[in-house]
Design a protein around this motif. Structure first.
Motif, PDB file in Angstrom:
ATOM      1  N   ALA A  51      42.093  52.658  48.115  1.00  0.00           N
ATOM      2  CA  ALA A  51      41.548  51.525  48.867  1.00  0.00           C
ATOM      3  C   ALA A  51      41.340  50.302  47.981  1.00  0.00           C
ATOM      4  CB  ALA A  51      40.233  51.921  49.539  1.00  0.00           C
ATOM      5  N   ASP A  52      41.098  50.525  46.673  1.00  0.00           N
ATOM      6  CA  ASP A  52      40.897  49.392  45.766  1.00  0.00           C
ATOM      7  C   ASP A  52      42.208  48.771  45.289  1.00  0.00           C
ATOM      8  OD1 ASP A  52      41.831  51.290  43.972  1.00  0.00           O
ATOM      9  OD2 ASP A  52      40.051  51.267  42.692  1.00  0.00           O
ATOM     10  N   GLY A  53      43.355  49.289  45.783  1.00  0.00           N
ATOM     11  CA  GLY A  53      44.657  48.717  45.441  1.00  0.00           C
ATOM     12  C   GLY A  53      45.314  49.335  44.228  1.00  0.00           C
ATOM     13  N   ASN A  54      44.665  50.314  43.611  1.00  0.00           N
ATOM     14  CA  ASN A  54      45.267  50.960  42.449  1.00  0.00           C
ATOM     15  C   ASN A  54      46.202  52.075  42.888  1.00  0.00           C
ATOM     16  OD1 ASN A  54      43.953  49.332  40.534  1.00  0.00           O
ATOM     17  ND2 ASN A  54      42.103  50.557  40.743  1.00  0.00           N
ATOM     18  N   MET A  55      47.372  52.117  42.248  1.00  0.00           N
ATOM     19  CA  MET A  55      48.387  53.099  42.595  1.00  0.00           C
ATOM     20  C   MET A  55      48.519  54.137  41.482  1.00  0.00           C
ATOM     21  SD  MET A  55      52.460  52.539  43.285  1.00  0.00           S
ATOM     22  CE  MET A  55      52.980  52.689  41.589  1.00  0.00           C
ATOM     23  N   THR A  56      48.647  55.388  41.861  1.00  0.00           N
ATOM     24  CA  THR A  56      49.002  56.447  40.921  1.00  0.00           C
ATOM     25  C   THR A  56      50.293  57.074  41.438  1.00  0.00           C
ATOM     26  OG1 THR A  56      47.658  58.075  42.077  1.00  0.00           O
ATOM     27  CG2 THR A  56      46.635  56.947  40.206  1.00  0.00           C
ATOM     28  N   ALA A  57      51.155  57.421  40.511  1.00  0.00           N
ATOM     29  CA  ALA A  57      52.447  57.986  40.895  1.00  0.00           C
ATOM     30  C   ALA A  57      52.869  59.037  39.889  1.00  0.00           C
ATOM     31  CB  ALA A  57      53.499  56.886  40.959  1.00  0.00           C
ATOM     32  N   GLY A 141      46.003  47.248  41.069  1.00  0.00           N
ATOM     33  CA  GLY A 141      46.101  46.061  41.912  1.00  0.00           C
ATOM     34  C   GLY A 141      47.393  45.843  42.656  1.00  0.00           C
ATOM     35  N   VAL A 142      48.030  46.928  43.133  1.00  0.00           N
ATOM     36  CA  VAL A 142      49.295  46.738  43.844  1.00  0.00           C
ATOM     37  C   VAL A 142      49.094  46.202  45.258  1.00  0.00           C
ATOM     38  CG1 VAL A 142      50.542  48.459  42.490  1.00  0.00           C
ATOM     39  CG2 VAL A 142      49.447  49.151  44.618  1.00  0.00           C
ATOM     40  N   ILE A 143      47.862  46.324  45.766  1.00  0.00           N
ATOM     41  CA  ILE A 143      47.540  45.748  47.066  1.00  0.00           C
ATOM     42  C   ILE A 143      46.339  44.833  46.865  1.00  0.00           C
ATOM     43  CG2 ILE A 143      46.708  46.202  49.408  1.00  0.00           C
ATOM     44  CD1 ILE A 143      48.214  48.793  49.355  1.00  0.00           C
ATOM     45  N   SER A 144      46.478  43.627  47.348  1.00  0.00           N
ATOM     46  CA  SER A 144      45.375  42.666  47.234  1.00  0.00           C
ATOM     47  C   SER A 144      44.303  42.995  48.253  1.00  0.00           C
ATOM     48  CB  SER A 144      45.874  41.251  47.479  1.00  0.00           C
ATOM     49  OG  SER A 144      46.862  40.898  46.545  1.00  0.00           O
ATOM     50  N   PRO A 145      43.050  42.715  47.924  1.00  0.00           N
ATOM     51  CA  PRO A 145      41.982  42.910  48.912  1.00  0.00           C
ATOM     52  C   PRO A 145      42.207  41.989  50.107  1.00  0.00           C
ATOM     53  CG  PRO A 145      41.130  41.833  46.955  1.00  0.00           C
ATOM     54  CD  PRO A 145      42.554  42.198  46.669  1.00  0.00           C
ATOM     55  N   THR A 146      41.641  42.362  51.251  1.00  0.00           N
ATOM     56  CA  THR A 146      41.832  41.569  52.469  1.00  0.00           C
ATOM     57  C   THR A 146      41.281  40.154  52.319  1.00  0.00           C
ATOM     58  OG1 THR A 146      39.780  42.476  53.354  1.00  0.00           O
ATOM     59  CG2 THR A 146      41.835  43.546  54.001  1.00  0.00           C
ATOM     60  N   SER A 147      40.387  39.946  51.355  1.00  0.00           N
ATOM     61  CA  SER A 147      39.826  38.607  51.143  1.00  0.00           C
ATOM     62  C   SER A 147      40.764  37.711  50.325  1.00  0.00           C
ATOM     63  CB  SER A 147      38.477  38.716  50.429  1.00  0.00           C
ATOM     64  OG  SER A 147      38.658  39.332  49.164  1.00  0.00           O
ATOM     65  N   ALA A 148      41.816  38.257  49.747  1.00  0.00           N
ATOM     66  CA  ALA A 148      42.742  37.449  48.924  1.00  0.00           C
ATOM     67  C   ALA A 148      43.456  36.430  49.790  1.00  0.00           C
ATOM     68  CB  ALA A 148      43.751  38.369  48.236  1.00  0.00           C
TER      69      ALA A 148
END
Length: 150
Positions: A51-57, A141-148
């Motif tokens: 949810a915080d935009g961090n990705m693990t792969a 940070g692969v996804i920006s927060p909705t406030s971005a």
């Protein structure tokens, strides 16, 4: 035309033809590159975005080596096409090959567009056959927060 001139002209034409046709016969180009013979026989990716935009792969890549090679390169295109100033740089946790720790080094190519993991032992060639690489990494940070962007 004298016989000597004809001989040198024929020799020149034959030399030029050999130079032009040599890459077709040997499988290489005039730039010195050789066609790649390794193939990826299986690829799986377990990718999760929090949810915080961090990705693990974790990528699992089975590579068939019909001839002996030192290893593989994993290129990460870190550019964001929608923002040329953003870079999504992976943090590689470790890499294994066939279940054992693999040597690797990282570098940049093409003006920091590609982050490259060179996975290999420079002093040893791999046996022919299929080798399986496991590459776990994270990218913040692969996804920006909705406030971005507001």
């Amino acid at each position: 035309m004298s016989g000597k001139r004809v001989f040198f002209l024929v020799l020149l034409v034959v030399g030029a033809l050999i130079g032009l046709l040599h890459p077709l016969v040997t499988g290489s180009s005039s730039s010195g590159t050789v066609s790649e013979v390794t193939t990826i026989s299986k690829y799986t990716g377990d990718i999760q975005v929090a949810a915080d935009g961090n990705m693990t792969a974790t990528e699992t890549i089975a590579v068939n080596f019909p001839v002996a090679r030192h290893g593989i390169f994993r290129y990460f295109d870190v550019q964001d096409p929608s923002d040329p100033h953003v870079r999504y740089i992976p943090t590689i946790k470790s890499i294994t090959m066939d279940g054992a720790a693999a040597q690797y080094s990282t570098s940049w190519e093409k003006g920091k567009q590609f982050y490259v993991a060179k996975i290999r032992d420079p002093d040893a060639l791999l046996n022919t056959g299929t080798h399986t690489y496991v590459i776990p990494y994270s990218i913040p940070g692969v996804i920006s927060p909705t406030s971005a962007g507001k």
